[in-house]
Design a protein around this motif. Structure first.
Motif, PDB file in Angstrom:
ATOM      1  N   ARG A 243      44.522  37.807  -6.884  1.00  8.40           N
ATOM      2  CA  ARG A 243      43.375  38.629  -7.288  1.00  8.40           C
ATOM      3  C   ARG A 243      42.206  38.486  -6.327  1.00  8.40           C
ATOM      4  O   ARG A 243      41.351  39.386  -6.237  1.00  8.40           O
ATOM      5  N   TYR A 244      42.157  37.366  -5.598  1.00  4.89           N
ATOM      6  CA  TYR A 244      41.040  37.106  -4.692  1.00  4.89           C
ATOM      7  C   TYR A 244      41.438  37.030  -3.227  1.00  4.89           C
ATOM      8  O   TYR A 244      40.613  37.324  -2.357  1.00  4.89           O
ATOM      9  N   SER A 245      42.663  36.629  -2.937  1.00  5.38           N
ATOM     10  CA  SER A 245      43.052  36.399  -1.547  1.00  5.38           C
ATOM     11  C   SER A 245      44.575  36.376  -1.455  1.00  5.38           C
ATOM     12  O   SER A 245      45.267  36.821  -2.370  1.00  5.38           O
ATOM     13  N   SER A 246      45.097  35.849  -0.346  1.00  2.00           N
ATOM     14  CA  SER A 246      46.553  35.806  -0.138  1.00  2.00           C
ATOM     15  C   SER A 246      47.010  34.482   0.441  1.00  2.00           C
ATOM     16  O   SER A 246      48.003  34.419   1.162  1.00  2.00           O
ATOM     17  N   GLY A 247      46.268  33.410   0.167  1.00  2.00           N
ATOM     18  CA  GLY A 247      46.698  32.108   0.642  1.00  2.00           C
ATOM     19  C   GLY A 247      46.264  31.819   2.062  1.00  2.00           C
ATOM     20  O   GLY A 247      45.386  32.480   2.626  1.00  2.00           O
ATOM     21  N   ASP A 248      46.903  30.836   2.682  1.00  2.00           N
ATOM     22  CA  ASP A 248      46.401  30.349   3.961  1.00  2.00           C
ATOM     23  C   ASP A 248      46.820  31.205   5.143  1.00  2.00           C
ATOM     24  O   ASP A 248      46.260  31.065   6.224  1.00  2.00           O
ATOM     25  N   ILE A 249      47.777  32.104   4.987  1.00  2.00           N
ATOM     26  CA  ILE A 249      48.089  33.025   6.079  1.00  2.00           C
ATOM     27  C   ILE A 249      46.879  33.907   6.385  1.00  2.00           C
ATOM     28  O   ILE A 249      46.611  34.252   7.530  1.00  2.00           O
TER      29      ILE A 249
END
Length: 455
Positions: A243-249
């Protein structure tokens, strides 16, 4: 790489002198305008007063040619703290603080804004700033999803705004030299490259919902994300929730993806495949182990991520600021490896430099060529301010940042679909023949935090 893009890439790099490339601005003195008279200072505002936002404001104001007029953040205590810190640097003149960044954008004295919010706010704040006639320095990653990234480009062009993405590596001489090294054919034929993003970042439990802190506007912070009650886990660990981002990638790996794309001279992949998992139990949705494969006409590029490897280290500040020290490449967390027929280039972001290794001796490597550099943060800020004055495109223009983060968005779509191979239409940027992937191409925006189709 498409032939059209390759020709443009070669034209921009072959004629470039050492440290200077067509289309990039690198200044001998990244602090060239200091202690400017008040009338000559560039007036900025800050949207997002967290750790990165605070660091950026302190660096900008320390130059002497910048003044901050307003700070906006959903956390009243946090924006008040940054206002107080800026007052000390501005001769006692404190910027105005607000929880509503639209009030900042209404200030006619402000020339540009820094957007350093969580990822899901980057596009909306940037588009609104462009519409208000402000130039923008937006932190990476520029967008939460593929669709809104293109809207950011449209806004920059429609309103003739300078929009610089915080991918500093495009402002480093040594990276421009690495790009030219490949364009000149010194590495030979290049058909394969590997991008790494490795570190230690533990999973975490999900806390129960609760009341937000008294000075914190949770609804505003949550913004375009789906409706939710305040949860400290969302608030503090937002990087790892879709909902806020896509992790460390997309959080850290985007630096290496953008640098690799810059040096290799490639744009849109033909297809993308990504697999992996979140192996450590906990609340995080994004993977702690991930591999993505990007296919081009004459090249394959991989991205490899691990978050359970604390023995793999980021490039230390000592190396970043040293003119002659290089990372230990096998345990460099953010390295890029470019495999040519005439050598292997190991490239490090943020001042890591690059080295080209030839055929090794019996017991040791053979370094054919190398170039070191320093962390290019000052140069990147200088480039932004110079472009505000000149109206030229910045080194990390929003369109370049958008194409780079598309790589992360495509990989995330593939990963979330169980590793489906996605075919990319390079003209429209959309995924071909996959309705499930296209459902993730654009988010459903929660009203009133909506990006309109016509910006």
């Amino acid at each position: 790489m498409t032939q059209i893009h390759r020709r443009r890439f070669l034209a921009q790099t072959r004629d470039a002198g050492l440290g200077i490339a067509a289309g990039w601005t690198i200044l001998n003195n990244a602090a060239s305008a200091r202690a400017a008279p008040a009338a000559d200072k560039i007036v900025l505002g800050l949207i997002g007063a967290g750790g990165r936002g605070r660091n950026l404001t302190m660096d900008f104001v320390a130059r002497g040619d910048v003044h901050f007029a307003c700070v906006a953040d959903a956390d009243g205590n946090r924006q008040a703290a940054v206002c107080a810190a800026l007052a000390e640097k501005q001769g006692g003149t404190a910027p105005r603080g607000t929880q509503e960044y639209r009030e900042l954008l209404e200030d006619k004295s402000i020339d540009g804004v820094i957007v350093a919010t969580p990822d899901h706010w980057h596009a909306l704040a940037t588009i609104h700033a462009c519409q208000a006639g402000k130039d923008v320095y937006v932190e990476k990653p520029p967008s939460h999803n593929a669709w809104e990234g293109r809207k950011m480009v449209e806004a920059a062009r429609k309103y003739n705004r300078v929009v610089q993405v915080g991918t500093q590596n495009r402002s480093a001489e040594y990276n421009i030299a690495a790009r030219k090294y490949l364009a000149d054919g010194k590495l030979g034929k290049v058909h394969f490259a590997r991008i790494y993003n490795q570190k230690g970042w533990n999973n975490f439990p999900m806390q129960p919902d609760s009341e937000p802190p008294a000075t914190f506007d949770w609804d505003r912070w949550n913004g375009p994300a789906p409706e939710a009650k305040y949860n400290a886990t969302y608030h503090r660990n937002w990087h790892h929730f879709w909902r806020y981002s896509s992790g460390d990638i997309i959080n850290d790996g985007i630096h290496q993806i953008d640098l690799a794309r810059f040096v290799l001279g490639v744009d849109y992949p033909k297809s993308v495949y990504s697999t992996g998992a979140r192996y450590e139990p906990g609340a995080a949705e994004s993977p702690d182990t991930q591999v993505a494969v990007y296919d081009f006409d004459d090249m394959t590029v991989t991205f490899e991520l691990t978050l359970y490897t604390p023995h793999i280290l980021k490039i230390s500040p000592i190396i970043r600021q040293a003119p002659d020290k290089y990372p230990y490449w096998p345990q460099c967390a953010t390295r890029i490896e470019i495999y040519g027929s005439d050598g292997l280039m190991c490239l490090g972001r943020h001042g890591g430099g690059w080295q080209v290794f030839g055929r090794p001796g019996l017991q040791e490597g053979v370094v054919k060529d190398q170039q070191k550099g320093l962390f290019p943060d000052p140069e990147h800020k200088e480039n932004f301010l110079q472009c505000i004055r000149s109206r030229e495109r910045p080194n990390a223009d929003i369109e370049e940042g958008h194409i780079s983060v598309l790589w992360a968005h495509y990989a995330t779509m593939s990963y979330r679909l169980g590793g489906q191979k996605l075919v990319i239409d390079r003209q429209t940027e959309k995924v071909v023949g996959n309705e499930d992937a296209m459902k993730m191409f654009k988010r459903e925006y929660r009203k009133p935090y909506v990006i309109e189709e016509q910006i």
